[in-house]
Design a protein around this motif. Structure first.
Motif, PDB file in Angstrom:
ATOM      1  N   SER A   1     -15.088 -11.416 -33.882  1.00 34.31           N
ATOM      2  CA  SER A   1     -14.523 -12.920 -34.200  1.00 34.31           C
ATOM      3  C   SER A   1     -13.866 -13.075 -35.395  1.00 34.31           C
ATOM      4  O   SER A   1     -12.689 -13.684 -35.584  1.00 34.31           O
TER       5      SER A   1
ATOM      6  N   MET B   1     -22.061 -17.429 -32.511  1.00 32.16           N
ATOM      7  CA  MET B   1     -22.205 -16.354 -31.564  1.00 32.16           C
ATOM      8  C   MET B   1     -23.699 -15.923 -31.152  1.00 32.16           C
ATOM      9  O   MET B   1     -24.125 -15.129 -30.129  1.00 32.16           O
TER      10      MET B   1
ATOM     11  N   SER C   1     -20.499  -9.427 -32.349  1.00 31.88           N
ATOM     12  CA  SER C   1     -19.249 -10.100 -31.879  1.00 31.88           C
ATOM     13  C   SER C   1     -19.023 -11.041 -32.836  1.00 31.88           C
ATOM     14  O   SER C   1     -17.689 -11.584 -32.923  1.00 31.88           O
ATOM     15  N   ALA C   2     -19.814 -11.650 -33.558  1.00 35.79           N
ATOM     16  CA  ALA C   2     -19.535 -12.603 -34.693  1.00 35.79           C
ATOM     17  C   ALA C   2     -18.436 -11.917 -35.809  1.00 35.79           C
ATOM     18  O   ALA C   2     -17.646 -12.432 -36.063  1.00 35.79           O
TER      19      ALA C   2
ATOM     20  N   GLN D   1     -17.449 -16.510 -25.650  1.00 37.03           N
ATOM     21  CA  GLN D   1     -17.559 -16.049 -27.046  1.00 37.03           C
ATOM     22  C   GLN D   1     -16.263 -16.762 -27.550  1.00 37.03           C
ATOM     23  O   GLN D   1     -16.096 -17.099 -28.513  1.00 37.03           O
TER      24      GLN D   1
END
Length: 357
Positions: free
Chosen positions: A282, A130, A278-279, A114
């Motif tokens: 980030s 992602m 997770s995107a 990632q």
């Protein structure tokens, strides 16, 4: 285009890694029972990998910020290979536990992959990037258990472990020859400590709620993950002798295969949600701290995979086979409420616009 080529390599690495992971997870309960484990001990067997990840993932993230993504990926892949080989030759419960400890300590594949995606994508491309990791999760958890069943029926844990070790070896080759270093040498995190502690992640806007949300969802899913094979053995195969090789277990419940299909579909939906989260993590993490923040995010998932199987095994033993699934439904409902508040916070924060520069 170099960026697209790197994304394809990362996808291939993640798919192979997660197929290997998916091959093993459903088999842990089968071989745990074969080697004398109780339902609670089976839950602990599934959880011990994540216990090691809880400690190791943030450290691996910080190391990848300081020394680069490639070295961390290579180390984690070597650890996975060693853990799978040990699983292949295990014949006692302690050896099964040791194999998962080794893999968990060294495993930093997903959070580091990632971080690679975050390095090579712009903010408006981050969700797509992602999503590649999310797609790898989906493929791994569709193909992995099926392969594990076939391999288990054919050659037991020896075949399962050696096949998974072979996938890790392929990942080593792919990383060594085809993945360039994506972390810039002049990044501030290359010379300074990237985070004072994983707890600091909770103070970042949006990130804190994503961490809590993935914890809730992972606990809910891991309860099923850690008890499902024992659930099948108890509910559908209790009337006679049980051939415990993984493939025979699946074939024995063929009339109820719709249960397995439904579980796979729901698992895929969960991983799609986790990929979106997770995107967001980030996008709302400082660029020089991507590895550390994503490592802490993965550690939250690891904590869920510690609590979930252990809690599921305890509920299974004390309250009955269906108790983990009712508890999981409650946790998912709570997660839905938190997700609604997260949408509002994302809108207020500008969805990571501050990172676009």
């Amino acid at each position: 285009m170099a960026r697209e080529a790197s994304l394809r390599v990362v996808f291939g690495i993640a798919v192979l890694d997660l197929i290997g992971f998916g091959i093993l997870i459903p088999q842990l309960g089968v071989y745990g029972v074969r080697f004398g484990a109780s339902p609670f001990a089976v839950g602990l067997l599934v959880a011990v990998y994540s216990l090691m990840q809880l400690v190791a993932a943030p450290i691996m993230g910080r190391l990848s910020d300081r020394f680069g993504r490639r070295p961390v990926l290579l180390i984690s892949q070597v650890g996975s290979l060693v853990g799978y080989v040990l699983f292949a030759f295990a014949h006692t419960l302690p050896l099964l536990f040791l194999s998962r400890v080794i893999d968990g300590v060294s495993g930093g594949n997903v959070s580091t992959a990632q971080a690679v995606v975050a390095d090579i994508t712009k903010p408006h491309e981050r969700a797509r990037g992602m999503g590649i990791i999310g797609a790898a999760f989906g493929l791994g958890f569709v193909l992995g258990p099926a392969l594990g069943g076939v391999l288990g029926a054919w050659g037991g844990n020896l075949a399962i472990g050696l096949f998974a070790a072979g996938l890790s070896a392929l990942n080593l080759i792919n990383t060594w020859f085809f993945l360039p270093e994506t972390r810039r040498a002049d990044s501030p995190s290359a010379t300074t400590r990237s985070m004072r502690g994983a707890a600091a992640v909770l103070t970042l806007p949006v990130v804190g709620r994503c961490v809590v949300l993935v914890l809730l969802y992972t606990v809910a899913f891991a309860q099923m993950e850690g008890t499902f094979s024992v659930y099948l053995l108890t509910r559908f195969l209790s009337s006679g002798p049980v051939p415990l090789e993984g493939g025979w277990l699946v074939h024995a419940v063929h009339p109820d295969a719709a249960v397995l299909k439904e579980a796979s579909l729901r698992s895929g939906a969960l991983f799609a949600v986790v990929g979106v989260l997770s995107a967001l993590v980030s996008l709302h993490a400082p660029m020089e701290r991507q590895g550390a923040v994503l490592g802490a995010y993965q550690a939250s998932g690891s904590l869920g995979r510690i609590i979930g199987p252990a809690l599921g095994g305890l509920l299974f033993t004390r309250l009955g086979p269906t108790a983990p699934y009712g508890t999981g439904a409650v946790l998912v409902a709570l997660g839905g409420l938190l997700a609604l508040s997260l949408v509002t916070q994302v809108r207020m924060s500008g969805a990571g616009a501050e990172q676009s520069s």
